[in-house]
Design a protein around this motif. Sequence first.
Motif, PDB file in Angstrom:
ATOM      1  N   ASP A   1       0.595  -1.695   0.177  1.00 59.32           N
ATOM      2  CA  ASP A   1       0.066  -0.776  -0.207  1.00 59.32           C
ATOM      3  C   ASP A   1       0.644   1.077   0.067  1.00 59.32           C
ATOM      4  OD1 ASP A   1      -2.416  -1.127  -0.166  1.00 59.32           O
ATOM      5  OD2 ASP A   1      -2.080  -1.502   2.327  1.00 59.32           O
ATOM      6  N   PHE A   2       1.748   1.271   0.731  1.00 57.48           N
ATOM      7  CA  PHE A   2       3.125   2.726   0.457  1.00 57.48           C
ATOM      8  C   PHE A   2       3.468   2.912  -0.094  1.00 57.48           C
ATOM      9  CE2 PHE A   2       7.336   4.409   1.427  1.00 57.48           C
ATOM     10  CZ  PHE A   2       6.654   4.743   2.028  1.00 57.48           C
ATOM     11  N   ILE A   3       4.144   1.781  -1.054  1.00 57.09           N
ATOM     12  CA  ILE A   3       4.093   1.442  -2.456  1.00 57.09           C
ATOM     13  C   ILE A   3       3.101   1.854  -3.472  1.00 57.09           C
ATOM     14  CG2 ILE A   3       5.215   0.481  -4.566  1.00 57.09           C
ATOM     15  CD1 ILE A   3       6.364  -1.665  -2.437  1.00 57.09           C
ATOM     16  N   ILE A   4       2.390   1.802  -3.266  1.00 59.71           N
ATOM     17  CA  ILE A   4       0.932   1.932  -4.730  1.00 59.71           C
ATOM     18  C   ILE A   4       1.054   3.415  -4.301  1.00 59.71           C
ATOM     19  CG2 ILE A   4      -1.705   2.112  -4.935  1.00 59.71           C
ATOM     20  CD1 ILE A   4      -1.110  -0.919  -4.684  1.00 59.71           C
ATOM     21  N   GLU A   5       0.862   4.386  -3.031  1.00 59.70           N
ATOM     22  CA  GLU A   5       0.625   5.331  -2.430  1.00 59.70           C
ATOM     23  C   GLU A   5       1.831   6.262  -2.967  1.00 59.70           C
ATOM     24  OE1 GLU A   5      -0.886   6.526   1.186  1.00 59.70           O
ATOM     25  OE2 GLU A   5      -2.318   4.733   1.690  1.00 59.70           O
ATOM     26  N   ALA A   6       2.965   6.272  -2.811  1.00 56.68           N
ATOM     27  CA  ALA A   6       4.178   6.478  -2.803  1.00 56.68           C
ATOM     28  C   ALA A   6       4.467   7.427  -4.454  1.00 56.68           C
ATOM     29  CB  ALA A   6       5.468   6.190  -2.438  1.00 56.68           C
ATOM     30  N   CYS A   7       4.019   5.725  -5.526  1.00 52.23           N
ATOM     31  CA  CYS A   7       3.975   5.924  -6.921  1.00 52.23           C
ATOM     32  C   CYS A   7       3.179   7.164  -7.672  1.00 52.23           C
ATOM     33  CB  CYS A   7       4.055   4.855  -7.153  1.00 52.23           C
ATOM     34  SG  CYS A   7       5.535   3.771  -6.978  1.00 52.23           S
ATOM     35  N   GLU A   8       1.912   6.986  -6.713  1.00 53.55           N
ATOM     36  CA  GLU A   8       1.157   8.041  -7.131  1.00 53.55           C
ATOM     37  C   GLU A   8       1.023   9.387  -6.873  1.00 53.55           C
ATOM     38  OE1 GLU A   8      -3.010   6.813  -5.772  1.00 53.55           O
ATOM     39  OE2 GLU A   8      -2.559   4.781  -6.625  1.00 53.55           O
ATOM     40  N   ASN A   9       1.449   9.602  -5.744  1.00 52.43           N
ATOM     41  CA  ASN A   9       1.497  10.813  -5.072  1.00 52.43           C
ATOM     42  C   ASN A   9       3.213  11.681  -5.597  1.00 52.43           C
ATOM     43  OD1 ASN A   9      -0.181  10.502  -3.254  1.00 52.43           O
ATOM     44  ND2 ASN A   9       1.326  10.398  -1.512  1.00 52.43           N
ATOM     45  N   TYR A  10       4.152  10.426  -6.007  1.00 50.81           N
ATOM     46  CA  TYR A  10       5.409  11.093  -6.037  1.00 50.81           C
ATOM     47  C   TYR A  10       5.857  10.955  -7.787  1.00 50.81           C
ATOM     48  CZ  TYR A  10       6.596  11.253  -1.496  1.00 50.81           C
ATOM     49  OH  TYR A  10       6.444  11.735   0.233  1.00 50.81           O
ATOM     50  N   CYS A  11       4.945   9.906  -8.541  1.00 47.87           N
ATOM     51  CA  CYS A  11       5.851   9.623 -10.120  1.00 47.87           C
ATOM     52  C   CYS A  11       4.822   9.894 -10.864  1.00 47.87           C
ATOM     53  CB  CYS A  11       6.300   8.766 -10.166  1.00 47.87           C
ATOM     54  SG  CYS A  11       7.678   8.616  -8.651  1.00 47.87           S
ATOM     55  N   SER A  12       3.690  10.450 -10.501  1.00 46.34           N
ATOM     56  CA  SER A  12       1.516  10.309 -11.173  1.00 46.34           C
ATOM     57  C   SER A  12       2.103   8.699 -11.208  1.00 46.34           C
ATOM     58  CB  SER A  12       2.021  11.597 -11.859  1.00 46.34           C
ATOM     59  OG  SER A  12       1.549  12.313 -10.805  1.00 46.34           O
ATOM     60  N   ILE A  13       2.305   7.681 -11.292  1.00 51.58           N
ATOM     61  CA  ILE A  13       2.256   6.631 -11.547  1.00 51.58           C
ATOM     62  C   ILE A  13       1.057   5.487 -10.768  1.00 51.58           C
ATOM     63  CG2 ILE A  13       3.465   4.343 -12.287  1.00 51.58           C
ATOM     64  CD1 ILE A  13       5.980   5.747 -12.891  1.00 51.58           C
ATOM     65  N   HIS A  14       0.268   4.925 -11.688  1.00 47.29           N
ATOM     66  CA  HIS A  14      -0.997   4.539 -10.562  1.00 47.29           C
ATOM     67  C   HIS A  14      -0.449   2.070 -11.441  1.00 47.29           C
ATOM     68  CE1 HIS A  14      -2.743   7.827  -9.717  1.00 47.29           C
ATOM     69  NE2 HIS A  14      -2.692   8.472 -11.340  1.00 47.29           N
ATOM     70  N   LEU A  15      -0.393   1.907 -10.535  1.00 43.20           N
ATOM     71  CA  LEU A  15       0.320   0.921 -10.054  1.00 43.20           C
ATOM     72  C   LEU A  15      -1.125   0.277  -9.185  1.00 43.20           C
ATOM     73  CD1 LEU A  15       3.570   0.978  -8.420  1.00 43.20           C
ATOM     74  CD2 LEU A  15       2.823   0.348 -10.751  1.00 43.20           C
ATOM     75  N   SER A  16      -1.173  -1.426  -9.617  1.00 44.88           N
ATOM     76  CA  SER A  16      -2.488  -2.225  -9.548  1.00 44.88           C
ATOM     77  C   SER A  16      -1.489  -2.861  -8.748  1.00 44.88           C
ATOM     78  CB  SER A  16      -2.470  -3.196 -10.744  1.00 44.88           C
ATOM     79  OG  SER A  16      -2.042  -4.194 -10.628  1.00 44.88           O
ATOM     80  N   ALA A  17      -2.658  -3.896  -7.617  1.00 48.40           N
ATOM     81  CA  ALA A  17      -2.510  -4.575  -6.605  1.00 48.40           C
ATOM     82  C   ALA A  17      -1.395  -5.999  -6.572  1.00 48.40           C
ATOM     83  CB  ALA A  17      -3.423  -5.225  -5.249  1.00 48.40           C
ATOM     84  N   ASP A  18      -2.330  -6.463  -9.053  1.00 48.02           N
ATOM     85  CA  ASP A  18      -1.223  -7.297  -8.913  1.00 48.02           C
ATOM     86  C   ASP A  18       0.316  -6.872  -9.705  1.00 48.02           C
ATOM     87  OD1 ASP A  18      -3.302  -9.027  -8.749  1.00 48.02           O
ATOM     88  OD2 ASP A  18      -4.030  -8.085 -10.184  1.00 48.02           O
ATOM     89  N   GLU A  19      -0.027  -5.564  -9.541  1.00 51.87           N
ATOM     90  CA  GLU A  19       1.731  -5.396 -10.336  1.00 51.87           C
ATOM     91  C   GLU A  19       2.533  -4.874  -8.996  1.00 51.87           C
ATOM     92  OE1 GLU A  19       1.080  -2.681 -14.157  1.00 51.87           O
ATOM     93  OE2 GLU A  19       0.716  -1.636 -11.852  1.00 51.87           O
ATOM     94  N   VAL A  20       2.656  -4.588  -8.014  1.00 51.28           N
ATOM     95  CA  VAL A  20       3.202  -4.340  -7.016  1.00 51.28           C
ATOM     96  C   VAL A  20       3.238  -5.541  -6.203  1.00 51.28           C
ATOM     97  CG1 VAL A  20       3.369  -3.736  -4.351  1.00 51.28           C
ATOM     98  CG2 VAL A  20       1.889  -2.393  -6.413  1.00 51.28           C
ATOM     99  N   SER A  21       2.524  -6.635  -6.065  1.00 49.82           N
ATOM    100  CA  SER A  21       2.959  -8.077  -5.901  1.00 49.82           C
ATOM    101  C   SER A  21       3.613  -8.585  -6.614  1.00 49.82           C
ATOM    102  CB  SER A  21       0.955  -9.065  -5.140  1.00 49.82           C
ATOM    103  OG  SER A  21       0.891  -9.405  -6.908  1.00 49.82           O
TER     104      SER A  21
END
Length: 151
Positions: A126-146
């Motif tokens: 969840d931290f990776i998903i939020e940080a990517c959205e906030n800093y990079c504007s990259i939206h990751l899915s839960a499958d990509e992060v897992s």
Amino acid sequence: MLNNISWASYLYAITIIVPIYYGFVLIVYYRNDLQSQFLKFKSSFNSSSVSRKFSLEQNGVEIIEHISKKEDENTSLPELLLNIQSLIKTGAARNFPREELLLSLQLQLQQQSALKDSIHKERINDFIIEACENYCSIHLSADEVSALWIK
């Protein structure tokens, strides 16, 4: 005018001006890198105590965690979150493409194999998903992060 300047006074002036110049350059252009290095040094310096507080700023809210040496899994969690945050900030500053950012995150997570099967895996994701959205504007899915945890 230049005949009145000796080599000794020239070298004296250079030894004063050059460190001031490079100090200014470091502070202005490498402020984020210096802060992350300072936080790493500070956390490694404080790791000898039995219990300590670790603060991490996320979305303007300060999160404070208490860590004790009895909890072996939790000792590396705050450092991992800091490393991930600085990695994502660096990727955002250097305009990393999506694939390169995912690869660097995967390499960072592979170094933390103890956390792979821990209860904190979902929190880290969840931290990776939020940080990517906030800093990079990259939206990751839960499958990509897992998929980042797979070797």
